[in-house]
Write a protein that holds these residues in place. Structure first.
Motif, PDB file in Angstrom:
ATOM      1  N   PHE A   4       0.810  -1.073   0.008  1.00 30.75           N
ATOM      2  CA  PHE A   4       0.074  -0.234   0.015  1.00 30.75           C
ATOM      3  C   PHE A   4       0.930   1.227   0.088  1.00 30.75           C
ATOM      4  O   PHE A   4       1.930   1.228   0.355  1.00 30.75           O
ATOM      5  CB  PHE A   4      -1.080  -0.184   1.025  1.00 30.75           C
ATOM      6  N   ASP A   5       0.153   2.424  -0.393  1.00 31.79           N
ATOM      7  CA  ASP A   5       1.016   3.260  -0.528  1.00 31.79           C
ATOM      8  C   ASP A   5       0.044   4.610   0.081  1.00 31.79           C
ATOM      9  O   ASP A   5      -0.106   5.157   1.224  1.00 31.79           O
ATOM     10  CB  ASP A   5       1.443   4.237  -2.010  1.00 31.79           C
ATOM     11  N   LYS A   6      -1.154   5.181  -0.819  1.00 31.89           N
ATOM     12  CA  LYS A   6      -2.063   6.072  -0.272  1.00 31.89           C
ATOM     13  C   LYS A   6      -2.838   5.710   0.868  1.00 31.89           C
ATOM     14  O   LYS A   6      -3.587   6.482   1.453  1.00 31.89           O
ATOM     15  CB  LYS A   6      -2.724   6.779  -1.627  1.00 31.89           C
ATOM     16  N   ARG A   7      -3.090   4.363   0.867  1.00 31.33           N
ATOM     17  CA  ARG A   7      -4.122   3.709   1.801  1.00 31.33           C
ATOM     18  C   ARG A   7      -3.343   2.964   2.798  1.00 31.33           C
ATOM     19  O   ARG A   7      -3.833   2.165   3.577  1.00 31.33           O
ATOM     20  CB  ARG A   7      -5.152   3.053   1.036  1.00 31.33           C
ATOM     21  N   ARG A   8      -2.125   3.258   3.044  1.00 31.22           N
ATOM     22  CA  ARG A   8      -0.999   2.292   3.689  1.00 31.22           C
ATOM     23  C   ARG A   8      -1.579   2.637   5.368  1.00 31.22           C
ATOM     24  O   ARG A   8      -1.819   1.783   6.204  1.00 31.22           O
ATOM     25  CB  ARG A   8       0.339   2.918   3.676  1.00 31.22           C
ATOM     26  N   GLY A   9      -1.889   3.800   5.582  1.00 33.62           N
ATOM     27  CA  GLY A   9      -2.524   3.909   7.104  1.00 33.62           C
ATOM     28  C   GLY A   9      -3.559   3.171   7.555  1.00 33.62           C
ATOM     29  O   GLY A   9      -3.586   2.715   8.552  1.00 33.62           O
ATOM     30  N   LEU A  10      -4.602   3.300   6.614  1.00 32.83           N
ATOM     31  CA  LEU A  10      -5.708   2.446   6.704  1.00 32.83           C
ATOM     32  C   LEU A  10      -5.642   1.037   6.697  1.00 32.83           C
ATOM     33  O   LEU A  10      -6.123   0.370   7.626  1.00 32.83           O
ATOM     34  CB  LEU A  10      -6.822   2.751   5.869  1.00 32.83           C
ATOM     35  N   ALA A  11      -4.506   0.555   6.012  1.00 28.14           N
ATOM     36  CA  ALA A  11      -4.570  -0.999   5.659  1.00 28.14           C
ATOM     37  C   ALA A  11      -3.743  -1.437   7.102  1.00 28.14           C
ATOM     38  O   ALA A  11      -4.131  -2.243   7.585  1.00 28.14           O
ATOM     39  CB  ALA A  11      -3.538  -1.390   4.540  1.00 28.14           C
ATOM     40  N   VAL A  12      -2.702  -0.506   7.679  1.00 29.57           N
ATOM     41  CA  VAL A  12      -1.978  -0.931   8.692  1.00 29.57           C
ATOM     42  C   VAL A  12      -3.013  -0.884   9.902  1.00 29.57           C
ATOM     43  O   VAL A  12      -2.809  -1.721  10.921  1.00 29.57           O
ATOM     44  CB  VAL A  12      -0.809  -0.330   8.903  1.00 29.57           C
ATOM     45  N   GLY A  13      -3.865   0.156   9.885  1.00 30.01           N
ATOM     46  CA  GLY A  13      -4.727   0.519  11.110  1.00 30.01           C
ATOM     47  C   GLY A  13      -5.593  -0.805  11.148  1.00 30.01           C
ATOM     48  O   GLY A  13      -5.985  -1.206  12.242  1.00 30.01           O
ATOM     49  N   LEU A  14      -6.380  -1.281  10.174  1.00 25.59           N
ATOM     50  CA  LEU A  14      -7.113  -2.324  10.257  1.00 25.59           C
ATOM     51  C   LEU A  14      -6.514  -3.661  10.662  1.00 25.59           C
ATOM     52  O   LEU A  14      -6.977  -4.371  11.517  1.00 25.59           O
ATOM     53  CB  LEU A  14      -7.661  -2.731   8.516  1.00 25.59           C
ATOM     54  N   ALA A  15      -5.090  -3.922  10.158  1.00 26.59           N
ATOM     55  CA  ALA A  15      -4.379  -4.924  10.662  1.00 26.59           C
ATOM     56  C   ALA A  15      -4.085  -4.844  12.242  1.00 26.59           C
ATOM     57  O   ALA A  15      -4.052  -5.916  12.946  1.00 26.59           O
ATOM     58  CB  ALA A  15      -3.072  -5.101   9.983  1.00 26.59           C
ATOM     59  N   THR A  16      -3.979  -3.636  12.811  1.00 28.41           N
ATOM     60  CA  THR A  16      -3.614  -3.704  13.988  1.00 28.41           C
ATOM     61  C   THR A  16      -4.981  -3.567  15.135  1.00 28.41           C
ATOM     62  O   THR A  16      -4.918  -3.501  16.409  1.00 28.41           O
ATOM     63  CB  THR A  16      -2.932  -2.125  14.346  1.00 28.41           C
ATOM     64  N   THR A  17      -6.005  -3.542  14.423  1.00 26.12           N
ATOM     65  CA  THR A  17      -7.136  -3.861  15.380  1.00 26.12           C
ATOM     66  C   THR A  17      -7.270  -5.185  15.899  1.00 26.12           C
ATOM     67  O   THR A  17      -7.889  -5.643  17.051  1.00 26.12           O
ATOM     68  CB  THR A  17      -8.453  -3.708  14.357  1.00 26.12           C
ATOM     69  N   GLY A  18      -6.387  -6.275  15.342  1.00 26.40           N
ATOM     70  CA  GLY A  18      -6.141  -7.326  15.797  1.00 26.40           C
ATOM     71  C   GLY A  18      -5.476  -7.127  17.492  1.00 26.40           C
ATOM     72  O   GLY A  18      -5.710  -8.109  18.118  1.00 26.40           O
ATOM     73  N   ASN A  19      -4.903  -6.137  17.425  1.00 27.62           N
ATOM     74  CA  ASN A  19      -4.193  -5.884  18.763  1.00 27.62           C
ATOM     75  C   ASN A  19      -5.112  -5.698  19.878  1.00 27.62           C
ATOM     76  O   ASN A  19      -5.191  -6.391  20.846  1.00 27.62           O
ATOM     77  CB  ASN A  19      -3.299  -4.610  18.691  1.00 27.62           C
ATOM     78  N   SER A  20      -6.106  -4.762  19.521  1.00 25.94           N
ATOM     79  CA  SER A  20      -7.389  -4.730  20.611  1.00 25.94           C
ATOM     80  C   SER A  20      -8.251  -5.654  20.507  1.00 25.94           C
ATOM     81  O   SER A  20      -8.584  -6.001  21.877  1.00 25.94           O
ATOM     82  CB  SER A  20      -8.047  -3.282  19.963  1.00 25.94           C
ATOM     83  N   ALA A  21      -8.641  -6.504  19.447  1.00 23.97           N
ATOM     84  CA  ALA A  21      -9.424  -7.747  19.677  1.00 23.97           C
ATOM     85  C   ALA A  21      -8.860  -8.585  20.610  1.00 23.97           C
ATOM     86  O   ALA A  21      -9.309  -9.327  21.309  1.00 23.97           O
ATOM     87  CB  ALA A  21      -9.799  -8.269  18.332  1.00 23.97           C
ATOM     88  N   GLY A  22      -7.483  -8.974  20.465  1.00 22.60           N
ATOM     89  CA  GLY A  22      -6.821  -9.985  21.186  1.00 22.60           C
ATOM     90  C   GLY A  22      -6.542  -9.487  22.471  1.00 22.60           C
ATOM     91  O   GLY A  22      -6.866 -10.144  23.504  1.00 22.60           O
ATOM     92  N   GLY A  23      -6.532  -8.320  22.768  1.00 18.94           N
ATOM     93  CA  GLY A  23      -6.447  -7.399  24.049  1.00 18.94           C
ATOM     94  C   GLY A  23      -7.771  -7.791  24.843  1.00 18.94           C
ATOM     95  O   GLY A  23      -7.678  -7.452  25.982  1.00 18.94           O
ATOM     96  N   ILE A  24      -8.832  -7.981  23.976  1.00 16.05           N
ATOM     97  CA  ILE A  24      -9.980  -8.424  24.707  1.00 16.05           C
ATOM     98  C   ILE A  24     -10.305  -9.823  25.073  1.00 16.05           C
ATOM     99  O   ILE A  24     -10.733 -10.462  26.107  1.00 16.05           O
ATOM    100  CB  ILE A  24     -11.373  -7.795  23.877  1.00 16.05           C
TER     101      ILE A  24
END
Length: 482
Positions: A213-233
């Motif tokens: 990703f380039d222009k949508r890199r932030g969104l892509a990585v942000g979606l991936a890091t939701t796994g952090n929060s989901a796992g933290g639950i």
């Protein structure tokens, strides 16, 4: 014939030598067949035969020299072709995001839930809070520092074997943890082995997503890091609900089987996009000459220093100061990890439009203010409010870290190396922050006020450094995207 020889300097030299002797004896050559062009002992070699042998010998030397030069070039060269641009979408690119979600779930969702273990170990092990926090600190430290090596291995084209080894090591550490009953055993299994395994596969996985990703890199990585929060639950819920019913050993095995399944899915789906970069150093020291890169890492260091103290002691504060039962205190760990989930998507969408530093600078200032408000919390309702807001600002920054490193990295085929270096710097803060806070707490008689002030102060320092970096990159104009 003579004109042909004179065109080749080496052959011309040979001709001058031959002029003084019309033939040579090759007694050391023992051919098997005259048809193969070989000569028998004592045979007089003609001038044409002599030059054919000389030319073949030179060609062989040149071929060997070319092979050695190619090998040396891969090891020493500092330039290589530019990688192709990212597709910035498509089925395969978004598949990498989904696979990375499971990676973040099994890595940081698991690691960030250590607050639940911190409280449980404080009640079952004869150790101080500072000593216990070294277990989680070592786990996070190794999860980040091993990225120096594994990130470079990604750039070199070894993603698949590296990812596979990382899965095996992390899951093995969790299953060994299930039979651990003493502090030193938990240090080795939960801290060292599982942290080492996570470190082997984590940095390559995050780097792979960034390269799609380039222009949508932030969104892509942000979606991936939701796994952090989901796992933290999920992980604190597993610990809280299953330990009273199944005991520590089988609760840990449930987590091990869960991680094995999630990481197996990621292993089947994730594949690197860029061609291997065989040359280049493991540690790119020249990166530290870039003020953007160095300034960003220095600022992040202080943020992570205070952040992990708060994450590890959020439940302990509830039980020791507010007299909450263990189940209620564990809920705080779930909240601080889970509330940031939607913001891991919304905040990157904003940064893709206006720039990462334009969001990070004010965000970290808010984070510092929130950190100081912990000093004013004296009720259960107030503590829940603090936990919610702190979890939001922390998650909002953490999801921007990988994409920001990618933004300030000139070439994506060096991202594995640079991201591994960046994670390693923060690993030192993650390792030392909780024990330092715990030591300050012990030195102040067991109270939380002194470590709270320390954690909030280093967060404020980080915010000021980020503001200075933003001014350095974009000046005082708010319209500059940086």
């Amino acid at each position: 014939m003579n004109e042909k020889f004179s065109a080749d300097p080496e052959v011309h030299s040979d001709r001058d030598t031959i002029a003084s002797s019309s033939s040579y004896d090759f007694d050391d050559i023992h051919p098997t067949s005259a048809e193969d062009g070989a000569v028998s002992p004592g045979h007089k070699v003609s001038t044409d035969e002599r030059h054919s042998i000389s030319r073949a010998s030179r060609d062989l030397r040149r071929s060997a020299s070319n092979v050695l030069a190619q090998v040396a070039s891969r090891v020493t060269t500092k330039t290589w072709p530019e990688p192709p641009p990212p597709p910035d979408g498509g089925l395969k690119a978004w598949t990498q995001v989904g696979a990375a979600f499971f990676v973040l779930f099994a890595t940081w969702g698991y690691a960030n839930s250590f607050g639940a273990y911190q409280t449980y170990y404080s009640q079952t092990l004869p150790e101080t809070p500072s000593t216990i926090s070294w277990i989680g600190g070592i786990q996070i430290f190794l999860s980040l520092t091993v990225g120096i090596l594994s990130g470079r291995l990604l750039d070199a084209g070894f993603f698949v074997p590296v990812f596979f080894v990382g899965i095996i090591v992390q899951v093995l550490g969790i299953f060994l943890m299930s039979i651990s009953t003493q502090y030193w055993q938990l240090i080795l299994t939960q801290g060292v082995v599982s942290g080492l395994g996570a470190g082997i596969y984590f940095t390559p996985a995050v780097s792979v997503v960034n390269t799609y990703f380039d222009k949508r890199r932030g969104l892509a990585v942000g979606l991936a890091t939701t796994g952090n929060s989901a796992g933290g639950i999920v992980y604190p819920l597993i610990v809280r609900e299953l330990i009273p019913k199944l005991g520590f050993a089988w609760t840990t095995r449930v987590i091990g089987f869960l991680n094995l399944g999630l990481l197996a899915i990621s292993f089947a789906l994730m594949r690197p996009r860029l061609p291997p970069r065989k040359s280049g150093p493991i540690i790119e020291l020249s990166a530290f000459k870039d003020p953007k890169y160095t300034g960003f890492l220095a600022s992040s260091f202080f943020l992570f220093w205070g952040n992990y103290y708060t994450f590890y002691y959020i439940a302990s504060y509830g039980t020791q100061v507010l007299n909450l039962p263990y189940s209620s205190a564990s809920t705080l760990v779930i909240i601080i990890n889970g509330v940031g989930l939607p913001f891991r998507i919304l905040v990157p969408m904003v940064t893709d439009r206006i720039g990462n530093l334009n969001v990070i600078a004010p965000l970290t200032l808010i984070w510092a203010i929130v950190s100081f408000t912990w000093l004013a919390v004296h009720s259960v309702s107030g503590y829940y409010a603090f936990t919610i807001v702190y979890g939001i600002v922390s998650a909002s920054y953490q999801c921007l870290f990988p994409s920001t490193v990618a933004r300030i990295t000139p070439r994506l085929d060096t991202l594995g190396t640079r991201l591994g270096m960046a994670f390693s710097i923060n690993a030192v803060a993650s390792l030392t922050g909780p024990p330092i806070g715990g030591a300050i707490q012990t030195a102040s008689g067991g109270g939380f006020r002194a470590p709270q002030i320390w954690a909030a102060t280093v967060t404020l320092l980080a915010s000021l450094l980020f503001i200075a970096l933003r001014i350095h990159m974009g000046g005082l104009s708010l319209k500059v995207k940086c």
